[in-house]
Design a protein around this motif. Structure first.
Motif, PDB file in Angstrom:
ATOM      1  N   ILE A  14      28.925  25.853  87.165  1.00 24.16           N
ATOM      2  CA  ILE A  14      29.725  26.138  88.359  1.00 24.16           C
ATOM      3  C   ILE A  14      28.807  26.719  89.430  1.00 24.16           C
ATOM      4  O   ILE A  14      28.082  27.680  89.174  1.00 24.16           O
ATOM      5  N   GLY A  46      30.095  19.210  85.153  1.00 18.92           N
ATOM      6  CA  GLY A  46      29.665  19.719  86.444  1.00 18.92           C
ATOM      7  C   GLY A  46      28.288  19.224  86.798  1.00 18.92           C
ATOM      8  O   GLY A  46      27.766  18.333  86.154  1.00 18.92           O
ATOM      9  N   ASP A  48      30.185  21.857  89.281  1.00 21.10           N
ATOM     10  CA  ASP A  48      31.376  21.965  90.108  1.00 21.10           C
ATOM     11  C   ASP A  48      31.034  22.943  91.230  1.00 21.10           C
ATOM     12  O   ASP A  48      30.753  24.107  90.966  1.00 21.10           O
ATOM     13  N   VAL A  50      32.060  25.150  94.295  1.00 22.37           N
ATOM     14  CA  VAL A  50      33.250  25.797  94.863  1.00 22.37           C
ATOM     15  C   VAL A  50      32.819  26.881  95.839  1.00 22.37           C
ATOM     16  O   VAL A  50      31.703  27.400  95.767  1.00 22.37           O
ATOM     17  N   PRO A  55      37.985  30.890  94.657  1.00 21.69           N
ATOM     18  CA  PRO A  55      37.749  29.602  94.001  1.00 21.69           C
ATOM     19  C   PRO A  55      36.847  29.699  92.759  1.00 21.69           C
ATOM     20  O   PRO A  55      37.002  28.921  91.822  1.00 21.69           O
ATOM     21  N   ALA A  59      37.774  28.287  89.061  1.00 28.84           N
ATOM     22  CA  ALA A  59      36.875  27.369  88.343  1.00 28.84           C
ATOM     23  C   ALA A  59      36.497  27.933  86.977  1.00 28.84           C
ATOM     24  O   ALA A  59      36.431  27.194  85.982  1.00 28.84           O
ATOM     25  N   GLN A  62      39.546  27.599  84.624  1.00 28.96           N
ATOM     26  CA  GLN A  62      39.715  26.199  84.220  1.00 28.96           C
ATOM     27  C   GLN A  62      38.662  25.807  83.188  1.00 28.96           C
ATOM     28  O   GLN A  62      38.968  25.179  82.179  1.00 28.96           O
ATOM     29  N   ALA A  63      37.420  26.191  83.425  1.00 29.96           N
ATOM     30  CA  ALA A  63      36.348  25.870  82.480  1.00 29.96           C
ATOM     31  C   ALA A  63      36.582  26.551  81.144  1.00 29.96           C
ATOM     32  O   ALA A  63      36.427  25.938  80.080  1.00 29.96           O
ATOM     33  N   THR A  73      27.114  30.011  85.837  1.00 33.06           N
ATOM     34  CA  THR A  73      27.370  29.956  87.271  1.00 33.06           C
ATOM     35  C   THR A  73      26.058  30.195  87.993  1.00 33.06           C
ATOM     36  O   THR A  73      25.136  30.813  87.456  1.00 33.06           O
TER      37      THR A  73
END
Length: 167
Positions: A14, A46, A48, A50, A55, A59, A62-63, A73
């Protein structure tokens, strides 16, 4: 054979960057992290990208719902007003692993004094290891080096593996 060699492994990447999410520039750190995991045999979800702030929390949630082995991240760990990745991550952790970030900051500060300003956290949520890396290419490089030293052991431990015998 360790438990990590028997189980399929997924890594989620992320990127927390408001500017990259809005198209101001192309993120370069997420693909580096994704390639690093792919080289190690992980299925990679990803990157991903954001915006900073809320956000990132969405994320991460959701992950985490997919229970990957690891979530990494990049970005949002500094002192800027919108940098909230550590807070979003901390809210999801069952256990913090402070030594990881201590080592990342130590290695980074050897080359860049501002590495000490990273507020990233690392820890465990359920059976997932979560790590916040800085958004800089140097911070990602240092973070992946630290991760390379411990990742297999972390995943093995979270999967119920035992410590190697001291004999």
């Amino acid at each position: 054979m360790t438990s990590t060699e028997r189980m399929p492994r997924t890594a989620v990447v992320i990127v927390a960057s408001t500017r990259a999410a809005s198209g101001v520039y192309t993120d370069r750190t997420g693909p580096v992290i994704a390639a690093w995991f792919a080289e190690r045999g992980f299925t990679v979800v990803g990157p991903d990208v954001v915006a900073d702030g809320k956000p990132v929390r969405g994320a991460l949630r959701q992950a985490l719902a997919a229970a990957p082995a690891v979530i990494v991240t990049t970005g949002g760990t500094g002192l800027a007003p919108g940098d909230a990745t550590p807070e979003a991550t901390d809210a999801l952790l069952d256990r913090e692993v402070p030594g990881f970030m201590e080592e990342l900051r130590r290695r980074g500060a050897a080359n860049t004094p501002t590495a000490l300003l990273s507020r990233g956290v690392a820890g465990v949520a359920g059976s997932t290891f979560i790590v916040n890396l800085p958004g800089s290419s140097g911070g990602v490089r240092d973070g992946l080096a630290v991760l390379d030293d411990v990742l297999e052991h972390v995943i093995d431990q979270l999967a119920g593996g035992d410590h190697p015998s001291a004999e």
